[in-house]
Design an enzyme around this catalytic site. Sequence first.
Site, PDB file in Angstrom:
ATOM      1  N   GLN A 249      11.846  -0.327   5.183  1.00 27.92           N
ATOM      2  CA  GLN A 249      12.787  -1.445   5.017  1.00 27.92           C
ATOM      3  C   GLN A 249      12.085  -2.801   4.986  1.00 27.92           C
ATOM      4  O   GLN A 249      12.607  -3.746   4.389  1.00 27.92           O
ATOM      5  CB  GLN A 249      13.841  -1.425   6.135  1.00 27.92           C
ATOM      6  CG  GLN A 249      15.005  -0.490   5.870  1.00 27.92           C
ATOM      7  CD  GLN A 249      15.671  -0.755   4.512  1.00 27.92           C
ATOM      8  OE1 GLN A 249      15.929  -1.895   4.140  1.00 27.92           O
ATOM      9  NE2 GLN A 249      15.921   0.303   3.757  1.00 27.92           N
ATOM     10  N   GLY A 250      10.932  -2.898   5.634  1.00 35.17           N
ATOM     11  CA  GLY A 250      10.175  -4.156   5.574  1.00 35.17           C
ATOM     12  C   GLY A 250       9.800  -4.470   4.129  1.00 35.17           C
ATOM     13  O   GLY A 250      10.016  -5.589   3.642  1.00 35.17           O
ATOM     14  N   HIS A 251       9.260  -3.473   3.440  1.00 41.30           N
ATOM     15  CA  HIS A 251       8.901  -3.665   2.025  1.00 41.30           C
ATOM     16  C   HIS A 251      10.149  -3.980   1.186  1.00 41.30           C
ATOM     17  O   HIS A 251      10.114  -4.838   0.315  1.00 41.30           O
ATOM     18  CB  HIS A 251       8.242  -2.393   1.466  1.00 41.30           C
ATOM     19  CG  HIS A 251       6.960  -2.007   2.144  1.00 41.30           C
ATOM     20  ND1 HIS A 251       6.841  -0.855   2.890  1.00 41.30           N
ATOM     21  CD2 HIS A 251       5.743  -2.592   2.169  1.00 41.30           C
ATOM     22  CE1 HIS A 251       5.609  -0.750   3.343  1.00 41.30           C
ATOM     23  NE2 HIS A 251       4.914  -1.791   2.932  1.00 41.30           N
TER      24      HIS A 251
ATOM     25  N   MET B   2       0.849  -1.202   0.000  1.00 38.34           N
ATOM     26  CA  MET B   2       0.000   0.000   0.000  1.00 38.34           C
ATOM     27  C   MET B   2       0.882   1.249   0.000  1.00 38.34           C
ATOM     28  O   MET B   2       0.408   2.344   0.319  1.00 38.34           O
ATOM     29  CB  MET B   2      -0.925   0.003   1.220  1.00 38.34           C
ATOM     30  CG  MET B   2      -1.872  -1.193   1.225  1.00 38.34           C
ATOM     31  SD  MET B   2      -3.370  -0.936   2.189  1.00 38.34           S
ATOM     32  CE  MET B   2      -2.706  -0.647   3.800  1.00 38.34           C
TER      33      MET B   2
HETATM   34  P1  AMP Z   1       1.503  -2.939   3.500  1.00 42.59           P
HETATM   35  O1  AMP Z   1       2.068  -1.921   2.557  1.00 42.59           O
HETATM   36  O2  AMP Z   1       1.529  -2.527   4.928  1.00 42.59           O
HETATM   37  O3  AMP Z   1       0.178  -3.480   3.034  1.00 42.59           O
HETATM   38  O4  AMP Z   1       2.504  -4.162   3.436  1.00 42.59           O
HETATM   39  C1  AMP Z   1       2.876  -4.751   2.220  1.00 42.59           C
HETATM   40  C2  AMP Z   1       3.633  -6.018   2.498  1.00 42.59           C
HETATM   41  O5  AMP Z   1       4.779  -5.722   3.298  1.00 42.59           O
HETATM   42  C3  AMP Z   1       2.811  -7.049   3.290  1.00 42.59           C
HETATM   43  O6  AMP Z   1       3.096  -8.352   2.793  1.00 42.59           O
HETATM   44  C4  AMP Z   1       3.318  -6.859   4.693  1.00 42.59           C
HETATM   45  O7  AMP Z   1       3.184  -8.011   5.492  1.00 42.59           O
HETATM   46  C5  AMP Z   1       4.784  -6.558   4.432  1.00 42.59           C
HETATM   47  N1  AMP Z   1       5.375  -5.867   5.576  1.00 42.59           N
HETATM   48  C6  AMP Z   1       4.881  -4.792   6.246  1.00 42.59           C
HETATM   49  N2  AMP Z   1       5.669  -4.458   7.283  1.00 42.59           N
HETATM   50  C7  AMP Z   1       6.682  -5.361   7.288  1.00 42.59           C
HETATM   51  C8  AMP Z   1       7.829  -5.577   8.116  1.00 42.59           C
HETATM   52  N3  AMP Z   1       8.080  -4.803   9.163  1.00 42.59           N
HETATM   53  N4  AMP Z   1       8.662  -6.601   7.814  1.00 42.59           N
HETATM   54  C9  AMP Z   1       8.402  -7.399   6.759  1.00 42.59           C
HETATM   55  N5  AMP Z   1       7.347  -7.260   5.943  1.00 42.59           N
HETATM   56  C10 AMP Z   1       6.500  -6.254   6.196  1.00 42.59           C
END
Ligand code: AMP
Length: 277
Positions: free
Chosen positions: A31-33, A26
């Site tokens: 860094q997670g992404h 989204m």
């Molecule tokens: P989002 O943009 O929050 O919908 O997340 C997109 C993807 O990134 C999803 O698969 C989340 O689970 C993953 N994600 C979000 N935060 C983290 C994180 N801290 N570490 C690893 N993956 C993450």
Amino acid sequence: MKIVRTIAEARQERARCPSMALVPTMGALHQGHISLIAVARKHAPKVAVSIFVNPTQFGPREDFSKYPRPIEADLAKCQAAEVDLVFKPTVEEMYRPGLLDIVIDLPSLTNVLEGAKRPGHFKGVCQVVAKLFNILTPDVACFGEKDYQQLRVITAMVEALDWPIRIVPCPTMRDPDGMAMSSRNAYLSAEERQRGLAISRALKQAAEQVKAGYRQTNRLITSMQHALLEQRLLVDYVAAVDPLTFKAVAEVAGPTLLAIAARVGSTRLIDNTVVRP
Ligand code: AMP
């Protein structure tokens, strides 16, 4: 890096790649992404990232309109991570007027935890991920364990529908203080962030208790709840469940998912860890 905004262009670009890995997001990338993009690269020669704040997975009183959308910074981060294709559709492109609502649901997985607290959330998630899978036909898609229930629901959806897509789980990235990275952390004041640290600390402590031999989940849950209340967090749930079925477990006899959702001020945070006896 190619940036496309329409479904037709996305399909055209996809047709040029022999094999593709998709990272659905989204936006408000952190860094997670980026770690998901790195994993994706190991699985396919071309990596696509979708950036779409999906309205159908937000409840009426949730943060859809205020969700951060720093698009220029996101594109720069994708470029730096050597993403091949960014799909950034508008809401109107994804949900054209006149399209009927479609529901994919896996009730045994979605009636609990996040699904119980956010009615309709996973219907929206399945709807948008199914559309992204059909538009981009990835061979691999990467999802973070940070959203453990989402990862499980998508994996089960793909299995149930015989979709030839490999779902790759990716570990949760954390800041040095232990806080799980999240786009929503940007909402936190410095004081709220300090209090919010109680969530990752509680999970870590519980994991240590399991290592030290504790097995009764009610004791683990109680001590996690205490740690959260001490920091004046509003607890949505603290749960110990089977990581495949999400059924509550009384004892840590096998892999057990410890999951927390709590509010710090008006910001809702989630985190989890899997413990083993
Ligand atoms: P989002 O943009 O929050 O919908 O997340 C997109 C993807 O990134 C999803 O698969 C989340 O689970 C993953 N994600 C979000 N935060 C983290 C994180 N801290 N570490 C690893 N993956 C993450």
